[in-house]
Write a protein that holds these residues in place. Sequence first.
Motif, mmCIF file in Angstrom:
data_model
loop_
_atom_site.group_PDB
_atom_site.id
_atom_site.type_symbol
_atom_site.label_atom_id
_atom_site.label_comp_id
_atom_site.label_asym_id
_atom_site.label_seq_id
_atom_site.Cartn_x
_atom_site.Cartn_y
_atom_site.Cartn_z
ATOM 1 N N TYR A 164 0.355 -1.444 0.285
ATOM 2 C CA TYR A 164 0.155 0.229 0.063
ATOM 3 C C TYR A 164 0.325 1.147 -0.250
ATOM 4 O O TYR A 164 0.210 1.928 -0.599
ATOM 5 C CB TYR A 164 -0.825 0.138 0.808
ATOM 6 C CG TYR A 164 -1.939 1.475 1.575
ATOM 7 C CD1 TYR A 164 -2.615 1.618 0.224
ATOM 8 C CD2 TYR A 164 -1.021 2.457 1.873
ATOM 9 C CE1 TYR A 164 -4.262 2.197 0.846
ATOM 10 C CE2 TYR A 164 -1.612 3.136 2.447
ATOM 11 C CZ TYR A 164 -3.139 3.314 1.948
ATOM 12 O OH TYR A 164 -4.431 4.899 1.593
ATOM 13 N N ARG A 165 1.937 1.240 0.778
ATOM 14 C CA ARG A 165 2.640 2.697 0.912
ATOM 15 C C ARG A 165 3.559 2.414 -0.542
ATOM 16 O O ARG A 165 4.096 4.209 -0.553
ATOM 17 C CB ARG A 165 3.350 1.946 1.942
ATOM 18 C CG ARG A 165 2.692 2.251 3.472
ATOM 19 C CD ARG A 165 2.279 3.489 3.355
ATOM 20 N NE ARG A 165 1.737 4.069 5.024
ATOM 21 C CZ ARG A 165 0.605 5.024 5.104
ATOM 22 N NH1 ARG A 165 0.442 6.167 4.865
ATOM 23 N NH2 ARG A 165 0.241 4.571 7.115
ATOM 24 N N VAL A 166 3.461 1.662 -0.757
ATOM 25 C CA VAL A 166 4.686 1.556 -2.389
ATOM 26 C C VAL A 166 3.902 2.996 -3.552
ATOM 27 O O VAL A 166 3.930 3.204 -4.353
ATOM 28 C CB VAL A 166 5.088 0.359 -2.667
ATOM 29 C CG1 VAL A 166 5.971 0.665 -4.341
ATOM 30 C CG2 VAL A 166 6.197 0.136 -1.600
ATOM 31 N N LEU A 167 2.752 1.777 -3.344
ATOM 32 C CA LEU A 167 1.445 1.744 -4.449
ATOM 33 C C LEU A 167 1.552 3.709 -4.022
ATOM 34 O O LEU A 167 0.980 4.793 -5.377
ATOM 35 C CB LEU A 167 0.040 1.622 -4.226
ATOM 36 C CG LEU A 167 -1.194 2.046 -5.081
ATOM 37 C CD1 LEU A 167 -0.350 2.252 -6.990
ATOM 38 C CD2 LEU A 167 -2.317 1.382 -5.222
ATOM 39 N N GLN A 168 1.304 4.138 -2.837
ATOM 40 C CA GLN A 168 0.394 5.692 -2.235
ATOM 41 C C GLN A 168 1.796 6.558 -3.616
ATOM 42 O O GLN A 168 1.762 7.550 -3.493
ATOM 43 C CB GLN A 168 0.708 6.018 -0.875
ATOM 44 C CG GLN A 168 0.415 7.389 -0.382
ATOM 45 C CD GLN A 168 -0.018 7.382 0.914
ATOM 46 O OE1 GLN A 168 1.422 6.650 1.687
ATOM 47 N NE2 GLN A 168 -0.889 7.433 1.384
ATOM 48 N N GLU A 169 2.676 5.953 -2.218
ATOM 49 C CA GLU A 169 4.352 7.083 -2.368
ATOM 50 C C GLU A 169 4.299 6.389 -4.315
ATOM 51 O O GLU A 169 4.865 8.135 -4.964
ATOM 52 C CB GLU A 169 5.930 6.464 -2.315
ATOM 53 C CG GLU A 169 6.874 7.330 -2.339
ATOM 54 C CD GLU A 169 6.582 8.764 -1.695
ATOM 55 O OE1 GLU A 169 7.724 9.630 -2.014
ATOM 56 O OE2 GLU A 169 6.074 9.105 -0.688
ATOM 57 N N ALA A 170 4.637 5.954 -4.886
ATOM 58 C CA ALA A 170 4.410 5.727 -6.444
ATOM 59 C C ALA A 170 3.333 6.886 -7.198
ATOM 60 O O ALA A 170 3.761 8.183 -7.845
ATOM 61 C CB ALA A 170 4.312 4.383 -7.369
ATOM 62 N N LEU A 171 2.423 7.315 -6.616
ATOM 63 C CA LEU A 171 0.972 7.942 -6.868
ATOM 64 C C LEU A 171 1.956 9.166 -6.886
ATOM 65 O O LEU A 171 1.285 9.973 -7.652
ATOM 66 C CB LEU A 171 -0.422 7.352 -6.883
ATOM 67 C CG LEU A 171 -1.147 6.562 -6.927
ATOM 68 C CD1 LEU A 171 -2.007 5.904 -6.227
ATOM 69 C CD2 LEU A 171 -0.489 6.540 -8.287
ATOM 70 N N SER A 172 2.251 9.450 -5.619
ATOM 71 C CA SER A 172 2.719 10.794 -5.207
ATOM 72 C C SER A 172 4.351 11.400 -6.247
ATOM 73 O O SER A 172 3.669 12.350 -6.208
ATOM 74 C CB SER A 172 3.558 10.715 -3.715
ATOM 75 O OG SER A 172 2.039 10.597 -2.815
ATOM 76 N N ASN A 173 4.926 10.757 -6.331
ATOM 77 C CA ASN A 173 5.691 11.104 -6.948
ATOM 78 C C ASN A 173 5.399 11.278 -8.555
ATOM 79 O O ASN A 173 5.550 11.746 -8.690
ATOM 80 C CB ASN A 173 6.886 9.932 -7.161
ATOM 81 C CG ASN A 173 8.109 10.064 -5.942
ATOM 82 O OD1 ASN A 173 7.594 10.704 -5.044
ATOM 83 N ND2 ASN A 173 8.140 8.300 -5.400
ATOM 84 N N ALA A 174 4.246 10.587 -9.091
ATOM 85 C CA ALA A 174 3.846 10.566 -10.529
ATOM 86 C C ALA A 174 3.392 12.142 -10.511
ATOM 87 O O ALA A 174 3.178 12.644 -11.358
ATOM 88 C CB ALA A 174 3.041 9.118 -10.894
#
Length: 470
Positions: free
Chosen positions: A371-381
């Motif tokens: 979940y946190r990796v998905l959250q961080e990846a979306l924030s970076n995008a």
Amino acid sequence: MRDNTNVAVNAAMHDDHVLGPPPRWTSWSDNILSRIGLRTAFSRDSILAVLVALVGLGLAGELLDFLQTTNSLRLSSLQSTAVMLITAAQSLILCIRRINPVLCLVVVAASQIALVALLPPGIGIRGLAPFVATYTVCVYPPFRRFAGAVRVIAIVAMGEILGSIAASLLISAPVFGSEPSIFEALFGQGHDTVGQPDQAFAQAASTLLTYAVAVFAGMYVSTHRKYVELARVRTADAIRAQQSRVDAAISAERARMARELHDIAAHHLSGMVVQASAIERLIDKDPAAAKQATTWIRSQGKETLDNLRQVVGVLREPATADSRGEGGAPVPGLSAADTLIRTARDLGDNIRFAQEGEPYPLAPIADVTVYRVLQEALSNARQHAPGAPVHVSLRYGDTCVALSVENDPTAAHTSTAEHRDGLGLVGMRERAQLVDARFDAARTPAGGWRVDLTVPAERPADSTQEGSAP
């Protein structure tokens, strides 16, 4: 975890009291001697030497008086004075017992030989000095090994026995072939030990007994001191090792909290910044839309505060099973992925989500990691490629769960997309390492960015059957 480690450290700190603290009488005597100014080994041994000399002179005087009264033994004044002087000198030499233990023992043994030569057959005076000197060589050995001290003591003991016999024979010999012996010439009375082996045997037995008892006492005290010192060293090492583990655990906890705070701030605050900029453009043109965006910012702020309470909750006392406070809320996992993607779409992100396979529950830490990796990846995008399409793929396999987040390039932010080496990637990589997952983040050939995470997992048997049922 911190409470357990603190308890372990406190227990280790008190182990030295169990293994063998220093004797109380030793600490008490050290304090007394220090208060009166006797802080060096020589000064303290000088006091001991004086006390032993007083005791030795008292015992020698009483013994000589008793022998002269009961056995009609008559000693000349010169002989009595010589015995008392040698007894005093034998005791006073103990002042160097810790400075040079071997020299002290040799001088004490030589003094004992002189006493044997001065006294009549069958009469011996052995004070505390031989015992103390032998004990000192055992407790403060000038050798690396204890066997060296024992060899020195054995040599000195045999030298004293042979020296006493030789001195008795020599002083009983005639003077230049005349009938009076050396002893009779000096003190006016005979001193014949020739032909009396039983007296020599008794003298040797007394000498060996004194040295044996002193060696046994010295060995016991020396072994006990080494044991106590070794116990203290091991306890200190255990405390240092435990403290190192505590420091490592605290560092890991800080890193985990830093990752949580970064994920929360990067995701929610970046969305709030995007909405705030939209409100700034719409506040005059479309007040209703601006009001709706303001409502969204308020809801995101509340969600951010809730997530921060979860992180701060680890600093508080753990909640009981029946009472869940603000810090007791569950950490989001893949079950909240749909909400996360929906929130990102509300912010204007162009997200295309695809899921393969029948979902099944993951281990708690692995669930939070994905979940946190998905959250961080979306924030970076959103930060580095705003407006670019984002492709999210979540695949549930039989042996792993794979997450892929890829964003297309954007011409307006090509320069900002060149590098992504901030704390976000570090946090994602650390999370992947915690669950033994494979993590990869790199630019795509088209100029976008791709994040891949593969978490080891095992599909439950019932989930497999349900997924294969028609």
